[in-house]
Write an enzyme that holds these catalytic residues in place. Structure first.
Site, PDB file in Angstrom:
ATOM      1  N   ASP A   1       5.420  -0.938   0.327  1.00  0.00           N
ATOM      2  CA  ASP A   1       6.664  -0.218   0.578  1.00  0.00           C
ATOM      3  C   ASP A   1       7.793  -1.170   0.905  1.00  0.00           C
ATOM      4  OD1 ASP A   1       4.291   1.709   1.351  1.00  0.00           O
ATOM      5  OD2 ASP A   1       6.020   2.931   0.790  1.00  0.00           O
TER       6      ASP A   1
HETATM    7  C1  LIG Z   1       3.931   2.224  -5.484  1.00  0.00           C
HETATM    8  S1  LIG Z   1       4.447   2.326  -3.859  1.00  0.00           S
HETATM    9  C2  LIG Z   1       3.297   3.394  -3.177  1.00  0.00           C
HETATM   10  C3  LIG Z   1       3.213   3.220  -1.698  1.00  0.00           C
HETATM   11  O1  LIG Z   1       3.860   4.331  -1.052  1.00  0.00           O
HETATM   12  C4  LIG Z   1       2.867   5.001  -0.303  1.00  0.00           C
HETATM   13  O2  LIG Z   1       3.386   5.584   0.862  1.00  0.00           O
HETATM   14  P1  LIG Z   1       3.772   7.163   0.863  1.00  0.00           P
HETATM   15  O3  LIG Z   1       2.705   7.879   0.086  1.00  0.00           O
HETATM   16  O4  LIG Z   1       3.794   7.515   2.346  1.00  0.00           O
HETATM   17  O5  LIG Z   1       5.135   7.246   0.231  1.00  0.00           O
HETATM   18  C5  LIG Z   1       1.862   3.923   0.023  1.00  0.00           C
HETATM   19  O6  LIG Z   1       2.308   3.084   1.060  1.00  0.00           O
HETATM   20  C6  LIG Z   1       1.778   3.221  -1.286  1.00  0.00           C
HETATM   21  O7  LIG Z   1       1.240   1.931  -1.271  1.00  0.00           O
END
Ligand SMILES: CSC[C@H]1O[C@H](OP(=O)(O)O)[C@H](O)[C@@H]1O
Length: 371
Positions: free
Chosen positions: A264
């Site tokens: 992220d």
């Molecule tokens: C390809 S970035 C995906 C990244 O985002 C996810 O977090 P969230 O589902 O809370 O938006 C997770 O950290 C992933 O690695």
């Protein structure tokens, strides 16, 4: 729809990809935007129309759409949709509206860098057009065009990144088949398509180098059991779902070749904010001598931040931890702590940081940002 058709050219190690993707988290055409409501997956496939910035903000905050790249793309497209419908009397009113809306979008979720980075780039783009006395109608048109290009650009970055990552892992492991462990969801449902860490898995599978991928359920939102498992089954990838608590035993007994996760926010020194649970997986990988990779396009990199110490970690509502699919599991008033991310220090990222420009060590990444 866009479907990825893989063909592996026998005379080279390159994967030949044509951009047709089957799973779409984002649908955009001629000023109309809808998102796949990921809170309903895998049991229900429903698209929700996004008619303005506030719709986009709410979809991101509620995690109907999630994933660092997808958050930025949906946020910015929600602005394009609203601009498509609004009229402005002059340039100052248009410019101040754009800046206010982009700033508002960055407040939906604080940890991923992508929305804030995109907002800064687009505000700079608008300011440059204002300085050049571009008409406000032309500013609207050019801004919409730039935002719309985020979709194909993200897919293109993911495909390049995935090829670099697959080749690096094959070179590092030195076997014909590899077994990968991944965490959370980093596929077509977290991006405009193909994915980052899951894109690397897709590329390994397409080249017939993937023995199996283990995906963690990723409590409490269950991105792994609800989303990654859904994508892997959809693409017929040999895969096994495990509970987060099983990672140590799987590393000890199932021959994991490498761990590949998403990101992220990657800072200059390679520290990486990613889904909660990533840090402990990295510690276990070090203990077991398994290379740990972060797959992150440059849109996920925060080159202006020296290290991970100051990254804001989002904390989500307790009910997301105490309830599963609307069923109350823990006592309703139980005290909870629900951080959505953690930070993996660069020294645990022993495989490298996979980008569309190649695979970097944390030190090489710092030099890359200096270019
Ligand atoms: C390809 S970035 C995906 C990244 O985002 C996810 O977090 P969230 O589902 O809370 O938006 C997770 O950290 C992933 O690695």
């Amino acid at each position: 729809t866009i479907r990825i058709i893989h063909s592996f050219h026998p005379n080279s190690s390159r994967f030949i990809l044509s951009p047709i993707m089957t799973l779409q988290s984002i649908r955009y055409e001629c000023g109309e935007l809808s998102i796949l409501d990921q809170l309903l997956l895998p049991h229900e496939t429903a698209y929700e129309r996004i008619g303005c910035v506030e719709d986009g903000w709410k979809a991101i905050r509620s995690m109907k759409v999630r994933g660092a790249p997808a958050i930025a793309i949906v946020g910015c497209l929600s602005l394009a949709v609203e601009l498509h419908k609004r009229e402005f009397p002059d340039t100052p009113s248009l410019s101040s509206f754009i800046k206010a809306q982009l700033t508002h979008l960055t407040t939906a979720r604080p940890t991923a860098v992508n929305m804030g980075k995109s907002a800064a780039i687009l505000i700079k783009f608008v300011d440059s057009m204002v300085e050049q006395n571009v008409s406000h109608e032309e500013i609207k048109s050019r801004l919409a065009g730039k935002i719309e290009r985020m979709l194909p650009d993200d897919i293109s970055d993911n495909m390049k990144l995935s090829e670099h990552g697959a080749k690096h892992i094959m070179g590092r492991i030195g076997q014909d088949k590899v077994t990968i462990l991944t965490h959370c969801n980093t596929g077509s449902l977290a991006t405009a398509g193909y994915g980052t860490a899951l894109g690397v898995v897709r590329s390994l599978h397409a080249a017939q180098h993937l023995r199996e991928v283990y995906c963690t359920e990723t409590r409490p939102y269950n991105q792994g059991s609800r989303l990654t498992a859904y994508e892997l089954m959809h693409d017929h990838v040999p895969s096994t779902l495990i509970a987060d608590s099983m990672v140590g035993l799987v590393m000890r007994t199932r021959g994991i070749s490498a761990v590949v996760v998403g990101a992220d926010r990657v800072t200059r020194n390679g520290d990486t904010a990613n889904k909660i649970g990533t840090y402990q997986i990295a510690v276990l990988a070090q203990h077991h001598g398994i290379p740990f990779y972060v797959a992150a396009p440059i849109t996920c990199h925060d080159g202006g931040r020296l290290d991970g110490e100051s990254i804001v970690i989002e904390e989500r509502p307790p009910h997301e931890l105490t309830c599963v699919a609307g069923v109350q599991l823990a006592p309703k008033d139980m005290n909870c702590w629900n951080p959505a991310f953690d930070v993996t220090p660069n020294e645990l990222i022993t495989g490298g940081i996979i980008t569309e420009h190649g695979v970097f060590t944390p030190h090489q990444l710092n030099d890359f940002h200096d270019k």
